[in-house]
Design a protein around this motif. Structure first.
Motif, PDB file in Angstrom:
ATOM      1  N   TYR A  10     -10.082  -0.871   1.389  1.00 34.31           N
ATOM      2  CA  TYR A  10     -10.269  -0.269   2.707  1.00 34.31           C
ATOM      3  C   TYR A  10      -9.118   0.681   3.037  1.00 34.31           C
ATOM      4  N   HIS A  11      -7.886   0.280   2.734  1.00 36.13           N
ATOM      5  CA  HIS A  11      -6.738   1.162   2.977  1.00 36.13           C
ATOM      6  C   HIS A  11      -6.869   2.455   2.179  1.00 36.13           C
TER       7      HIS A  11
ATOM      8  N   SER B 294       0.850  -1.177   0.000  1.00 38.49           N
ATOM      9  CA  SER B 294       0.000   0.000   0.000  1.00 38.49           C
ATOM     10  C   SER B 294       0.892   1.236   0.000  1.00 38.49           C
TER      11      SER B 294
ATOM     12  N   GLN C   2      -3.046   1.955   6.042  1.00 36.96           N
ATOM     13  CA  GLN C   2      -2.369   0.863   6.733  1.00 36.96           C
ATOM     14  C   GLN C   2      -1.548   1.414   7.897  1.00 36.96           C
TER      15      GLN C   2
ATOM     16  N   ARG D 102     -10.856  -3.824  17.166  1.00 38.58           N
ATOM     17  CA  ARG D 102     -10.994  -4.776  16.060  1.00 38.58           C
ATOM     18  C   ARG D 102     -12.444  -4.824  15.579  1.00 38.58           C
TER      19      ARG D 102
ATOM     20  N   ALA E 190      -9.277  -5.524   1.305  1.00 33.37           N
ATOM     21  CA  ALA E 190      -8.341  -4.907   2.260  1.00 33.37           C
ATOM     22  C   ALA E 190      -7.648  -3.699   1.629  1.00 33.37           C
ATOM     23  N   ASP E 191      -7.208  -3.834   0.379  1.00 35.12           N
ATOM     24  CA  ASP E 191      -6.553  -2.704  -0.295  1.00 35.12           C
ATOM     25  C   ASP E 191      -7.523  -1.549  -0.503  1.00 35.12           C
TER      26      ASP E 191
ATOM     27  N   VAL F 170     -15.045  -2.678   7.442  1.00 40.26           N
ATOM     28  CA  VAL F 170     -14.734  -3.509   6.274  1.00 40.26           C
ATOM     29  C   VAL F 170     -16.003  -4.179   5.749  1.00 40.26           C
TER      30      VAL F 170
ATOM     31  N   ALA G 213     -10.990 -10.958  -0.847  1.00 40.88           N
ATOM     32  CA  ALA G 213     -10.621 -10.461   0.487  1.00 40.88           C
ATOM     33  C   ALA G 213      -9.385  -9.563   0.418  1.00 40.88           C
ATOM     34  N   SER G 214      -8.427  -9.921  -0.410  1.00 37.92           N
ATOM     35  CA  SER G 214      -7.211  -9.115  -0.571  1.00 37.92           C
ATOM     36  C   SER G 214      -7.546  -7.769  -1.233  1.00 37.92           C
TER      37      SER G 214
END
Length: 194
Positions: A115-116, A57, A122, A129, A112-113, A136, A108-109
């Protein structure tokens, strides 16, 4: 002397063939603003004649640390009892190959990106959590198929100028250890005492 990255690539492929649990993972060490080492495990997507390729990221603190070219990577494949250390230059880019690689990743990967890029960068602090999971989840419901690669997704090329390969010998501890340095004339090799 031939390029030692050919040997690293061969060892990487051997580790993958025997399903070594560490085959795709390396420890990347950089220095923070205070000169203290920062280590983390990253996933290597590919090993080439030019170096190691990973996805990162662009919002990660490691980007600024990598720009200083003060990094080291440690690969360790326990099933083969082999480790490689690499140092050199880092290059970060976002291009068509980055986008194509990102689109080939599991959802899922990609989530995550995304979301960043859209939520929190990051390594930024978060209340809990549970907050992370809720954010997410909301993004996943709102984002659809995730085909648009965020601009913050980058390809990291770690191009070594120093490579050390250690072939472990558990029986006598007389490991085969060699260091390779890139000079103007090409790669030089030096056998090291284990």
């Amino acid at each position: 002397m031939t390029n030692p990255l050919h040997r690293v690539l061969d060892l990487f492929e051997q580790a993958s063939r025997v399903s070594d649990p560490c085959a795709m993972f390396v420890t990347l060490v950089t220095l923070d603003d205070g000169g203290m080492p920062v280590a983390r495990v990253i996933t290597v997507r590919e090993v080439t004649d030019n170096g190691l390729i990973a996805s990162i990221s662009a919002t990660s603190p490691k980007v600024a640390q990598l720009a200083a070219d003060k990094w080291e990577v440690l690969c360790f494949w326990p099933s083969l009892m082999i480790q490689c250390r690499l140092r050199g230059h880092a290059r970060i880019q976002h291009d068509q190959a980055t986008v194509a690689s990102w689109r080939a990743r599991p959802k899922a990967s990609r989530l995550a990106d995304t979301y960043h890029a859209r939520g929190r960068s990051q390594s930024s602090p978060i209340a809990s959590r549970e907050v992370l999971l809720a954010e997410v989840d909301a993004l996943a419901r709102a984002s659809g198929d995730l085909t648009e690669c965020p601009e913050t997704v980058a390809t990291l090329l770690l191009k070594p100028t120093l490579v050390e390969i250690w072939l472990g010998s558990v029986e006598d501890r007389l490991h085969d250890r060699r260091a390779y340095s890139l000079t103007h004339a090409g790669w030089s090799e030096q056998v090291l005492v284990p």
